[in-house]
Design an enzyme around this catalytic site. Structure first.
Site: not given
Ligand code: AMP
Ligand code: ZN
Length: 118
Positions: A104-106, A32, A91, A97-98
């Site tokens: 994607h999975l965090h 991330d 999310n 909070g997406q």
């Molecule tokens: P979400 O809020 O669950 O949709 O998570 C999206 C995640 O993508 C966030 O934690 C961002 O920090 C991450 N993110 C956004 N752009 C990039 C990128 N170019 N490379 C890696 N992570 C990213």
């Protein structure tokens, strides 16, 4: 389908740089860009699908979502998190909070997590 403007599809096409930990024919795992833990990676299916609900509606969706989770757990073990534990977060939608509309999975670990999350 690779959505032209989607940030994860752009990473998958190599248009945006990323720190890749793992990839196979269905999935990539990247760090991330704004890490919230010592290890914070995103487990991203190559196929563009908005969220987990959309993914599960597709043919073979339950199996594919299951594989995403097993990939995440394997990466957690590879990164030394099996004993101490880790957190997986999906999310979903606005209240969830997406911010990126590509499932994607965090995977987060390497520190003590707290509950409830914000
Ligand atoms: P979400 O809020 O669950 O949709 O998570 C999206 C995640 O993508 C966030 O934690 C961002 O920090 C991450 N993110 C956004 N752009 C990039 C990128 N170019 N490379 C890696 N992570 C990213
Ligand atoms: Zn996408």
């Amino acid at each position: 389908m690779n959505e032209p403007s989607c940030v994860f599809c752009r990473i998958l096409r190599g248009e945006i740089p990323s720190q890749k930990l793992y990839e196979d024919d269905a999935t990539i795992v990247v760090r991330d860009v704004n890490p919230q833990a010592p290890l914070h990676v995103l487990v991203v299916p190559r196929e563009h699908v908005q969220d987990i609900a959309g993914a599960l509606q597709r043919q073979g969706g339950e199996e594919r979502v299951g594989k995403l989770f097993s990939t995440a757990v394997r990466i957690a073990a590879d990164q030394g998190l099996a004993a101490g534990g880790f957190r997986l977060v999906v999310n979903t939608g606005s209240d969830g909070g997406q911010t990126v509309g590509h499932l994607h999975l965090h995977l987060m670990g390497g520190r003590q997590m707290t509950w409830p999350p914000g």
